[in-house]
Enzyme design. Structure first.
Site, short mmCIF file in Angstrom:
data_model
loop_
_atom_site.label_atom_id
_atom_site.label_comp_id
_atom_site.label_asym_id
_atom_site.label_seq_id
_atom_site.Cartn_x
_atom_site.Cartn_y
_atom_site.Cartn_z
N TRP A 102 0.78 -1.27 0.08
CA TRP A 102 -0.16 0.08 0.28
C TRP A 102 0.98 1.41 0.15
O TRP A 102 0.59 1.85 -0.92
CB TRP A 102 -1.01 -0.23 1.34
CG TRP A 102 -2.18 -1.29 0.67
CD1 TRP A 102 -2.12 -2.57 1.65
CD2 TRP A 102 -2.92 -1.16 -0.42
NE1 TRP A 102 -3.45 -2.86 0.63
CE2 TRP A 102 -3.78 -2.67 -0.10
CE3 TRP A 102 -3.66 0.12 -0.99
CZ2 TRP A 102 -4.93 -3.08 -1.11
CZ3 TRP A 102 -3.97 0.12 -2.21
CH2 TRP A 102 -5.08 -1.55 -1.84
N ASP A 172 -1.92 6.45 6.24
CA ASP A 172 -2.78 5.98 5.34
C ASP A 172 -3.65 4.19 6.30
O ASP A 172 -2.20 3.55 7.26
CB ASP A 172 -2.57 5.34 3.59
CG ASP A 172 -3.77 4.20 3.59
OD1 ASP A 172 -4.33 3.98 4.61
OD2 ASP A 172 -3.40 2.94 2.67
N LYS A 196 -12.42 -2.20 6.13
CA LYS A 196 -11.73 -3.51 7.05
C LYS A 196 -12.56 -3.02 8.84
O LYS A 196 -12.23 -4.45 9.23
CB LYS A 196 -10.48 -3.05 6.63
CG LYS A 196 -9.63 -3.51 6.20
CD LYS A 196 -9.45 -2.55 4.28
CE LYS A 196 -8.72 -3.60 3.30
NZ LYS A 196 -7.83 -1.85 2.79
C1 LIG Z 1 -7.41 -1.57 1.81
C2 LIG Z 1 -6.00 -0.50 1.54
C3 LIG Z 1 -6.00 0.63 0.86
C4 LIG Z 1 -7.20 0.74 -0.71
O1 LIG Z 1 -7.73 1.08 -0.29
P1 LIG Z 1 -9.66 1.74 -0.79
O2 LIG Z 1 -10.57 1.80 0.09
O3 LIG Z 1 -9.79 0.04 -1.90
O4 LIG Z 1 -8.77 2.24 -1.95
C5 LIG Z 1 -5.48 1.68 1.05
N1 LIG Z 1 -4.34 1.05 2.37
C6 LIG Z 1 -4.83 0.83 2.88
C7 LIG Z 1 -3.34 -0.06 4.03
C8 LIG Z 1 -5.31 -0.78 3.33
O5 LIG Z 1 -5.01 -2.11 3.57
#
Ligand SMILES: *Cc1c(COP(=O)(O)O)cnc(C)c1O
Length: 360
Positions: A102, A172, A196
């Site tokens: 990511w 993030d 998540k």
């Molecule tokens: C799942 C995830 C993403 C992507 O998220 P989207 O909502 O599908 O754009 C980005 N960063 C992390 C750490 C993730 O776990």
């Protein structure tokens, strides 16, 4: 009805209590005669739902004054662009810490907007640890520093918050928000896709220091400008109303459990039990440095990859699903977010031990 324990990395399990409550309120929310999905986002019913959810999230995370909380769309992937578009503020470079899949996506997107520097990368050790503070080569001209506190695919979590001096820290937190208490004042911006640890897909949470708002790069579309969303209370356009409502039910569920201290204690117990089972076995291995092991995403491999398909099929038969690891890492991955009950982790450990006994 047979619900399974779903170890998916996302969209992931939701607390059963929340789903039950949503079911009860489905046709008629609080004598409104409507489902929440049918309500005007500007009507008093939905506005009360939205405000309560924001207040509960602020309370859970102890968000200090001077921060906006936004309920947006577009996922964390849109934030990969929104962060540079709004935080560069005339600057031409930013620092990014590269700790996994990511981080790499965030870096690739930010490169469209600036000449970024990678302040540290753990790619040479196959992303099995977080860099130490001393390894971060921060650049004096950086407009901000970006990192991924929990790498969902590699199962690596920072055991500390990077110290960035006067540079805003962007995080993030898609796969770790609300898993434990955090000190919001350490961050300039936190963002997370909801699917998540917060609620259904389609909602993106952004927590943002107010002084960072209002200087987007030239040509920024309205939907990518934090100021437009902040000034409109996240209702510049139609927000993802049903996802916002379900997220609100999740916040209330965490409050009933005792807030983030209680949540963290449960998450730590679940993770420690699973890592202990992996470490004490002859069949399963997790490659991550112990201090950097994620509480949320636990990848592990079997000593004999020929057993992978059998493991997955037998686990499914035992009501333990979506354990297949990400294709880039292989093996298995158990995502054990807030909504995964301790009972689910115990069932997985029991199954793994019994499987090893038969096949190990
Ligand atoms: C799942 C995830 C993403 C992507 O998220 P989207 O909502 O599908 O754009 C980005 N960063 C992390 C750490 C993730 O776990």
């Amino acid at each position: 009805m047979a619900r399974v324990f779903n170890f998916s990395a996302g969209p992931a399990m939701l607390p059963e209590e929340v789903l039950q409550q949503a079911r009860e309120e489905m046709l008629d929310w609080h004598a409104s005669g409507m489902c929440v999905a049918e309500m005007s986002h500007r009507g008093k019913e939905f506005v009360s739902i939205a405000e309560q959810a924001e207040a509960d999230l602020r309370e859970l995370l102890a968000v200090p004054d001077g921060y906006k909380v936004l309920f947006l769309q577009g996922g964390a992937s849109s934030q990969f662009a929104m962060v540079p578009m709004n935080l560069l503020k005339g600057g031409t470079t930013a620092d990014y810490i590269n700790t996994g899949s990511w981080s790499k996506k965030a870096i690739a997107e930010a490169k469209r907007f600036c000449d970024l520097k990678v302040a540290a990368s753990t790619e040479d050790t196959r992303f099995t640890r977080a860099p130490t503070q001393g390894e971060l080569a921060l650049n004096a001209n950086a407009a901000y520093v970006h990192y991924t506190p929990n790498e969902t695919i590699q199962g690596v979590e920072f055991p500390y918050v990077p110290e960035t001096g006067d540079k805003p820290l962007a995080a993030d937190m898609s796969s770790c928000i609300l898993s434990r208490p955090i000190d919001i004042s350490r961050y300039g911006v936190i963002y997370a896709g909801a699917q998540k640890n917060v609620g259904p897909a389609g909602l993106t949470i952004v927590i943002l220091r107010e002084d960072l708002i209002g200087q987007p790069i030239a040509g920024t579309p309205a939907m990518f400008d934090y100021k437009i969303h902040a000034d409109a209370g996240s209702m510049y356009n139609t927000p993802p109303t049903y996802a916002w409502y379900l997220a609100g039910l999740v916040f209330q569920w965490i409050k009933r459990l005792g807030g983030l201290d209680a949540m963290a204690a449960i998450n730590e117990r679940k993770a420690q039990a699973l890592y202990a089972a992996i470490d004490s076995s002859g069949l399963y291995t997790n490659p991550v440095e112990p201090a950097c092991r994620s509480w949320m995403n636990v990848p592990f491999t079997l000593a004999d990859p020929a057993l992978d398909e059998i493991f997955l099929a037998e686990a499914k038969g035992a009501g333990l699903v979506t354990l297949k690891g990400h294709r880039s890492v292989g093996g298995m991955r158990a995502s054990i977010y807030n909504a995964m009950p301790e009972e689910g982790v115990r069932a997985l450990i029991g199954f793994m031990q019994e499987f090893e006994h038969r096949h190990g």
